[in-house]
Design a protein around this motif. Structure first.
Motif, short mmCIF file in Angstrom:
data_model
loop_
_atom_site.label_atom_id
_atom_site.label_comp_id
_atom_site.label_asym_id
_atom_site.label_seq_id
_atom_site.Cartn_x
_atom_site.Cartn_y
_atom_site.Cartn_z
N GLY A 195 -9.96 59.50 113.39
CA GLY A 195 -9.03 60.36 114.14
C GLY A 195 -8.34 59.60 115.27
N ILE A 196 -9.10 58.81 116.03
CA ILE A 196 -8.45 58.13 117.17
C ILE A 196 -7.58 56.95 116.71
CG2 ILE A 196 -10.11 58.87 118.96
CD1 ILE A 196 -11.21 56.03 118.86
N TYR A 197 -8.02 56.24 115.67
CA TYR A 197 -7.19 55.13 115.20
C TYR A 197 -5.89 55.66 114.58
CZ TYR A 197 -11.61 52.51 115.56
OH TYR A 197 -12.78 51.95 115.99
N ALA A 198 -5.99 56.82 113.90
CA ALA A 198 -4.78 57.40 113.29
C ALA A 198 -3.76 57.75 114.38
CB ALA A 198 -5.14 58.65 112.48
N GLN A 199 -4.23 58.25 115.53
CA GLN A 199 -3.30 58.56 116.63
C GLN A 199 -2.57 57.30 117.08
OE1 GLN A 199 -4.55 60.87 120.08
NE2 GLN A 199 -6.38 61.52 118.96
N ALA A 200 -3.32 56.19 117.15
CA ALA A 200 -2.70 54.93 117.61
C ALA A 200 -1.68 54.41 116.59
CB ALA A 200 -3.79 53.89 117.84
N LEU A 202 -4.10 47.34 115.02
CA LEU A 202 -5.15 47.63 116.00
C LEU A 202 -5.95 46.37 116.29
CD1 LEU A 202 -6.70 50.82 114.33
CD2 LEU A 202 -4.87 50.76 116.04
N VAL A 203 -6.32 46.23 117.55
CA VAL A 203 -7.29 45.21 117.93
C VAL A 203 -8.46 45.96 118.55
CG1 VAL A 203 -7.74 43.20 119.38
CG2 VAL A 203 -5.49 43.48 118.31
N ILE A 204 -9.64 45.76 117.99
CA ILE A 204 -10.78 46.61 118.34
C ILE A 204 -11.94 45.75 118.82
CG2 ILE A 204 -12.43 48.28 117.39
CD1 ILE A 204 -10.19 48.96 115.31
N GLY A 205 -12.28 45.92 120.08
CA GLY A 205 -13.41 45.18 120.64
C GLY A 205 -14.69 45.94 120.36
N THR A 206 -15.69 45.25 119.83
CA THR A 206 -16.94 45.95 119.53
C THR A 206 -18.11 44.98 119.54
OG1 THR A 206 -17.95 47.58 118.08
CG2 THR A 206 -16.77 45.77 116.99
N ARG A 207 -19.26 45.51 119.15
CA ARG A 207 -20.49 44.72 119.11
C ARG A 207 -20.97 44.63 117.66
NH1 ARG A 207 -24.30 44.67 123.25
NH2 ARG A 207 -25.92 45.21 121.74
N PRO A 208 -21.75 43.58 117.34
CA PRO A 208 -22.23 43.43 115.97
C PRO A 208 -23.08 44.61 115.51
CG PRO A 208 -22.87 41.54 117.31
CD PRO A 208 -22.12 42.46 118.20
N GLU A 237 -9.33 49.03 104.12
CA GLU A 237 -8.22 49.83 103.60
C GLU A 237 -7.04 49.78 104.57
OE1 GLU A 237 -9.02 50.17 100.18
OE2 GLU A 237 -7.31 51.47 100.68
N LEU A 238 -7.34 49.98 105.87
CA LEU A 238 -6.26 49.94 106.88
C LEU A 238 -5.55 48.59 106.88
CD1 LEU A 238 -7.59 51.56 110.20
CD2 LEU A 238 -5.99 52.55 108.56
N ALA A 239 -6.34 47.54 106.67
CA ALA A 239 -5.78 46.18 106.76
C ALA A 239 -4.79 45.87 105.63
CB ALA A 239 -6.92 45.16 106.76
N LYS A 240 -4.76 46.73 104.61
CA LYS A 240 -3.76 46.52 103.55
C LYS A 240 -2.37 46.88 104.06
CE LYS A 240 -7.06 47.16 99.84
NZ LYS A 240 -7.79 48.15 99.07
N LYS A 241 -2.32 47.71 105.10
CA LYS A 241 -1.04 48.18 105.60
C LYS A 241 -0.74 47.71 107.03
CE LYS A 241 1.50 52.48 105.84
NZ LYS A 241 1.33 53.89 106.08
N TYR A 242 -1.80 47.48 107.81
CA TYR A 242 -1.64 47.15 109.23
C TYR A 242 -2.38 45.85 109.55
CZ TYR A 242 -0.43 52.11 109.54
OH TYR A 242 0.12 53.35 109.35
N TYR A 243 -2.04 45.30 110.71
CA TYR A 243 -2.82 44.18 111.23
C TYR A 243 -4.06 44.76 111.91
CZ TYR A 243 -4.17 40.31 114.25
OH TYR A 243 -4.88 39.34 114.89
N ILE A 275 -9.44 41.57 107.21
CA ILE A 275 -9.56 41.92 108.63
C ILE A 275 -9.61 40.61 109.43
CG2 ILE A 275 -11.07 43.01 110.36
CD1 ILE A 275 -12.29 44.63 107.94
N HIS A 276 -8.83 40.55 110.51
CA HIS A 276 -8.87 39.36 111.36
C HIS A 276 -10.16 39.42 112.19
CE1 HIS A 276 -6.61 36.14 113.54
NE2 HIS A 276 -7.47 36.47 114.49
#
Ligand code: SF4
Length: 327
Positions: free
Chosen positions: A121-126, A135-141, A154-160, A199-200
Motif C-alpha cells: 500500500g505505501i509503496y504503491a502511493q509512492a 524506490l530506494v528502501i533502507g532496511t535490515r537483513p 515484480e516491481l523491479a521489472k517496471k521500476y528502479y 533489484i539493486h
C-alpha cells in the motif's frame, strides 16, 4: 580541525578507467547518468516505521550511533500520507534543484518492517506519482523474506528498485559492540537472497567504529567485495547528538578520524573494493547542529572531491588492490 597538506594536489592526469570515466572510482552518479540520462533526485519520506532493534523484538535502544531524527526532510510534516509527502517533496526539490526525475527514498528506520500487504500500500502511493521512477528502501537483513523479495522482483521489472542493507562492519565483535542486533552471516544471507532478481543491492559500511583497527576496516572492503552487492555507501564514524555513542564519547572520549587520516584510509579501502561496485558515498554527513565529532568544517561534496583528487595525485584507483591483503 585544520585541513592539512594531504590536500596539496598536483594537477591530475586525464585517464579513462575501466568504468569509462576519468574518475578514479566507479561513481554511482555516473551509473545513474548512463542508465537514466541524468540525475535521479531522492525524495525522502517518513513512513512511520520503527526498527526491530529498537522495539524489543531484537533489542532495545538501537544501534549506538543511530539518530533517525536527523533524517527528517524539511517538507515532511507529521500526519502527511506517503502520497502527500511525495507530492510536497517533488515540488520542493523541483524548485530547489530543478530536478526532473525522482526516486522515493524510504530512509528512516527499517522500511520493510511490516506485513507485505501494508508495504504494498505505501509503496504503491509512492510509485503513483508520474515523475517517480522507482524506490530506494533502507532496511535490515532481518526485515526481508522470500515473499517480500518476490514482490520487489515484480516491481523491479517496471521500476528502479534498490534495497539498502546496513552492514557497517564484517566483524561480529564490532556489530555486537554497536548493538546492531544481527551478525555478518545474516547480512550475507539477505544479500544473496536479494541478488539476481533485478533489484539493486546497496550496502552501508562505517569506518572508524570503536575498537576496530585499520586492518580490520580494510578487511571489510575485501570481504564485502565477494558478495553480490551493486553499490556501496561508505561513511566515516561521526558521532551524532542524542545517541548512545555520543553519551559514551562524552563519558570517555575515544579517537575519531582527523581529516587527512580519513582520506588516506578511505582511499586504501576503495583500492581493495571490487571495481564494478558503484560508490554512492565516500563519507558520512550530518547537519552541523547534530554533530558532536569529528568536526572538520567541510561539506561531504568537498571531502569527496578531495578524495578523488588525492587518488589521482597518488595514481591509485578502485579495485587495483582487490584480492590483496589488508596490509
Ligand atoms: S537498524 Fe537502522 S534504524 Fe534500527 S537502530 Fe540500527 S541504524 Fe537505527
Amino acid at each position: 580541525m585544520m585541513i592539512d597538506n594531504v590536500l596539496q594536489v598536483a594537477k591530475p592526469k586525464a585517464r579513462v578507467f575501466p568504468w569509462g570515466t576519468s574518475r578514479p572510482y566507479n561513481a554511482y552518479k555516473d551509473y545513474l547518468k548512463s542508465r537514466f540520462g541524468g540525475r535521479l533526485q531522492k525524495v525522502s519520506v517518513d513512513a512511520g516505521f520503527t526498527c526491530p532493534n529498537r522495539d524489543g523484538s531484537k533489542a532495545f535502544g538501537g544501534c549506538t550511533y543511530c539518530n533517525n531524527a536527523s533524517f527528517v526532510p524539511p517538507y515532511c510534516k507529521p500526519g502527511m500520507s506517503i502520497a502527500q509527502q511525495v507530492e510536497a517533496g517533488v515540488e520542493y526539490l523541483s524548485r530547489r534543484y530543478k530536478a526532473e526525475k525522482f526516486v522515493v527514498y524510504f530512509q528512516a528506520y527499517s522500511n520493510t518492517y511490516a506485513p507485505l500487504e501494508y508495504l504494498q500500500g505505501i509503496y504503491a502511493q509512492a510509485l503513483a506519482h508520474p515523475r517517480v521512477l522507482g524506490l530506494v528502501i533502507g532496511t535490515r537483513p532481518d526485515c526481508v523474506d522470500p515473499a517480500k523479495l518476490a514482490y520487489f522482483e515484480e516491481l523491479a521489472k517496471k521500476y528502479y528498485i534498490s534495497l539498502e542493507y546496513g552492514l557497517e562492519s564484517i566483524h561480529d565483535a564490532t556489530l555486537e559492540r554497536i548493538n546492531r542486533g544481527h551478525d555478518f552471516r545474516e547480512w550475507a544471507e539477505a544479500v544473496e537472497m536479494t541478488a539476481g532478481r533485478g533489484i539493486h543491492v546497496c550496502a552501508h559500511v562505517i569506518l572508524g567504529l570503536p575498537g576496530e583497527t585499520r586492518e580490520q576496516m580494510l578487511q571489510t572492503a575485501q570481504v564485502i567485495s565477494r558478495y553480490p552487492i551493486d553499490s556501496l555507501k561508505i561513511h566515516h564514524l561521526h558521532i551524532v547528538k542524542k545517541t548512545v555513542l555520543a553519551a559514551e564519547y562524552q563519558r570517555q572520549p575515544f579517537l575519531v578520524f582527523g581529516y587527512s587520516e580519513y582520506i588516506s584510509l578511505v582511499i586504501e579501502f576503495i583500492r581493495r573494493l571490487r571495481p564494478d561496485i558503484y560508490l554512492q558515498r565516500l563519507v558520512g554527513e550530518t547537519h552541523p547542529r547534530n554533530l558532536v565529532a569529528p568536526v572538520w568544517g567541510v561539506r561531504a561534496s568537498t571531502v569527496q572531491r578531495h578524495i578523488e583528487e588525492e587518488m589521482l595525485r597518488r595514481g591509485v584507483w578502485q579495485g587495483e588492490k582487490a584480492g590483496a591483503g589488508a596490509g
